[in-house]
Structures are given as C-alpha cells and as structure tokens.
Design an enzyme around this catalytic site. Structure first.
Site, short mmCIF file in Angstrom:
data_model
loop_
_atom_site.label_atom_id
_atom_site.label_comp_id
_atom_site.label_asym_id
_atom_site.label_seq_id
_atom_site.Cartn_x
_atom_site.Cartn_y
_atom_site.Cartn_z
N PHE A 142 40.27 41.22 29.02
CA PHE A 142 38.89 41.73 29.07
C PHE A 142 38.86 43.00 29.90
O PHE A 142 39.33 43.01 31.03
CB PHE A 142 37.93 40.70 29.67
CG PHE A 142 36.51 41.19 29.71
CD1 PHE A 142 35.69 41.08 28.58
CD2 PHE A 142 35.99 41.80 30.84
CE1 PHE A 142 34.38 41.56 28.61
CE2 PHE A 142 34.69 42.28 30.86
CZ PHE A 142 33.88 42.16 29.75
N ASP A 227 44.39 46.62 35.24
CA ASP A 227 42.96 46.42 35.45
C ASP A 227 42.81 45.32 36.50
O ASP A 227 42.96 44.14 36.21
CB ASP A 227 42.32 46.02 34.13
CG ASP A 227 40.82 45.71 34.27
OD1 ASP A 227 40.35 45.53 35.41
OD2 ASP A 227 40.14 45.65 33.23
N LYS A 256 34.31 45.25 40.85
CA LYS A 256 33.65 44.04 41.35
C LYS A 256 33.59 43.88 42.88
O LYS A 256 32.59 44.20 43.49
CB LYS A 256 34.29 42.81 40.71
CG LYS A 256 33.96 42.69 39.21
CD LYS A 256 34.23 41.31 38.67
CE LYS A 256 33.62 41.10 37.30
NZ LYS A 256 34.36 41.68 36.17
#
Ligand SMILES: *Cc1c(COP(=O)(O)O)cnc(C)c1O
Length: 406
Positions: A142, A227, A256
């Site tokens: 993702f 990532d 995040k």
C-alpha cells in the site's frame, strides 16, 4: 455507555453521513479530546487508544512538547510557503539527515501519499534519463490513494477501478526474493517496497528479504525505494524499520508518526539521487510548513529525550508476549515488531473483536478480516498493556462465542 440512538455520537454520525462522501462509511465514534494514551468521545466515554490514529499519534494525545512547539510556532509564524525558507524546516531536515546517517537530501510534503508522489517522480525522472521504463512493486503493498501512489499499490480491488495508469508497474508477491530478482531487469527504474506490509496486514517479510532486494537493485541499477510511512519514527523500536536489516535505500518516504498528529510527509533521496530534481521539477505550497516542522522536531526530540525507541521495543515485546501467553483459542498468532502488531485470528471476525474491544473501552483496528492491528502511542506503558491484556479475552469471547457463531 449511553444508550445508542439518543446520544451525541449518534447525532454527529447522522450529520456526517449526510454531509460527507461515502468513501469511509460512517466511523463508529466521534472523538472529542485526548490525553496521553486515552481519548474521550463526544458522550464522555473514555478509551485506551491502541491504534493511535493509525500509527500517527507517536507522543499520544495533548503531549506538552507538541502543544508547546505548535503553539509557539503558530504564534510566531504559521506559514511561509516555498517562496521563503524557515528555520524549523531546516532544523527538521538536518535532524532527519543525522538519523539516517548517510548523505541524502530531503523534500517535505503534507502526507504519505505525497511523499510517495515525490519518490515516484524521482523514479520516473531517473527512468527517463537512463532508458528504464517500468517500476516494480509488491502485491498487497500500500502506497497511497492519489493516482500516482495508487498505481503502485498492490491491492487490485482498490487500484483497478481507477486504472489504467500512465506508469508501467509490475507486481510481485511480497517477501519472495526470487520473484523480485526475476522481475527486476536493467530496464527497471525503481522497486517500491514497505519493510513490512502495513495496510496489507502488518506482515513482515522473511529475514534477508530487504538485503536481497537491495542487492537486486545494486546489480540492475534500479532505485531501491522504501516506503516507511507507517513503519518509521520508532514504531518498531528503531528510528526506521530498515535498520533491523541494516540496508540503506536509495529513496525513503516518511509521514504518519513523524508529525505526531500534524500532517507532514518527507521524501529522502540518498547520495547522487539527492540532486535528481532540477529547479522547478517539484513543489508544494504547504510542504515544509513551519508548524508541522516544529511538531515533527518536538516528536523526534521527545523520542530521543524520553527513550521511546527502547520503550517501543520493551513494551511492544510485553504486549506481543502477553497476547501469546493468553493462549486464547481464537488467536492464531501475533505478527509484527515493537508497537506495531497484528493479532491474527483463526476466523474472519476482526470487526467483531474491534467492536467488542470498543465496548470495553479500548480502540484497535480491524485491519484485515482476520487481523486486528495495534499501534498504540510510543509513550504507552506496561500498565496500559496490562489493561489491554486484561480486556482482550472477553472481547475475543464476545466475537467467538463458545459453541460457534451466534
Ligand atoms: C498510510 C500509508 C500511506 C499513505 O499515507 P497518507 O498520509 O494516508 O497519504 C502510504 N504508504 C504507507 C506504507 C502507509 O501506511
């Protein structure tokens, strides 16, 4: 708890449903405030927060260091745009460069997806410059929801309704080094991987996978892009998850947990790749915003000052060991590392477990039909974990009633 139907949560959910696009469905609760590892909903119910805004609220809620940094910066100058530089963004860039411990350059964005857009544009530019026409990414990976980030997102169900995409992307099974080696040739511009699948279910790869991926990229000249939007900033007990395997990527994306709740993303390009972009190649009006940069500096400084990497390792182990020690028949196992775990169930009942935990004052996340994600703030304590462990069996029993499905 208040009776459902005549409470503030219910009222706000109805207004939400009428006003918002239906892309999220309607979330179960409206949160009003938070303090440390607890949040309170609009009806005054308190919850132990074991999801931390999806691995974002690194310092928990209303942390004094974050309040001070953000309050000071808003009161001083809240925005400069990229027409002018500001000191907090420079301090933050320098701090990140010190943490990665290898020469690199930084670009600041406002989200994870945008950090990946920067990485993608770097990969496309690198590919065009060197005659490399495709990108490799992982099935079940993702990377975000914009058309660029979506094009490298492995889950077909969320990608394909919005295709075809302008980038040639080839997907390989995650964790399979042989499949990766077969897919990556000297025509490949970049390999995008998460160090552990996050949205894919908190699924760590086999030992040595990242090292093998690094070697495959070295042999073929493809950029190795990690990532770490969900996995970095102490989540697994190290600043970056890739440090567990001691590999250095060519490009690294963060978001995040970096801002502790303030929106910020970062893309770091290492070595010569740090100067791939020429003037005018990329930009963001809000990127490098001094309030978000100040927040991120407060997060990084507090992680340092309060020993939160060691806390993530020790308390995370206490949590994982504690879940395993329950020996609950509904639990198949625990995946993940540090304060980033998935409770894997024997059956597809994670939504029921999430709801039962919530009814007992604990927030967690039904990440996959059979996996419950835990990502509490890095300031979580053993006592909080013990509270969670005491509540978990009843929540599992509620979702898996003896004698089968209700
Ligand atoms: C959350 C996430 C993203 C997307 O970040 P947003 O801030 O939601 O745009 C990208 N990659 C990974 C690994 C993520 O966990």
């Amino acid at each position: 708890m208040n009776a459902p139907g005549n409470d503030q949560n219910h009222f706000l959910r109805e207004r939400y449903e009428a006003a918002f696009m239906p892309n999220y469905g309607v979330p179960p609760l409206a949160l009003a405030s938070g303090s440390g590892c607890h949040v309170t909903d609009v009806d005054g119910n308190a919850y132990l927060d074991f999801i931390g805004g999806i691995a974002v609220s690194s310092l928990g809620h209303a942390h004094p260091a974050l309040i001070k940094a953000v309050g000071y910066q808003v009161a001083t100058i809240a925005h400069t745009s990229n027409l002018f530089l500001n000191e907090p963004e420079i301090l933050l860039a320098e701090k990140l460069l010190a943490l990665v411990d290898a020469p690199a350059r930084v670009f600041f964005a406002n989200s994870g997806t945008e950090a990946n857009e920067c990485a993608l544009k770097l990969a496309v530019k690198y590919g065009k410059t060197n005659g490399r026409g495709y990108i490799v990414a992982a099935e079940d990976g993702f990377h975000g929801r914009t058309l660029g980030a979506l094009s490298i997102t492995g889950k077909a169900a969320i990608r394909e309704p919005f295709g075809p995409f302008p980038i040639d992307v080839r997907f390989v099974p995650y964790g399979d080094a042989e499949a990766l080696a077969a897919a990556v040739t000297t025509d490949c511009a970049a390999v995008f991987l998460e160090p552990t699948l996050g949205e894919g279910g908190v699924v760590p790869p086999p030992d040595g996978y990242l090292t093998a991926a690094r070697a495959i990229c070295d042999e073929t000249g493809a950029l190795f892009v990690l990532d770490e939007i969900q996995s970095a900033i102490g989540r697994t007990g190290t600043w970056f998850a890739h440090q567990h395997e001691n590999v250095v990527p060519d490009i690294l994306t963060l978001a995040k947990g970096l801002g502790g709740g303030m929106p910020i993303g970062a893309c770091l390009a290492f070595g010569e790749h740090g100067t791939l972009f020429a003037k005018g190649d990329h930009g963001s009006t809000f990127g490098g915003n001094p309030v978000c940069a100040a927040a991120a500096l407060a997060v990084l400084d507090t992680i340092d000052a309060d020993g939160l990497l060691a806390n993530a390792t020790a308390v995370g182990k206490h949590l994982a060991d504690g879940i395993r020690a329950l020996n609950h028949p509904a639990v198949k196992g625990v995946r993940g590392r540090g304060l980033w775990l998935a409770i894997v169930l024997h059956d597809d009942r994670s939504a029921d477990v999430e709801a039962a935990l919530r009814d007992n004052g604990i927030l967690a996340n039904a990440l996959r039909p059979n996996a419950v994600r835990l990502a509490p703030p890095l300031v979580v304590t053993r006592d909080h974990v013990d509270t969670f462990l005491a509540a978990l069996p009843a929540a599992l029993d509620a979702a898996f009633p003896p004698g089968g499905r209700p």
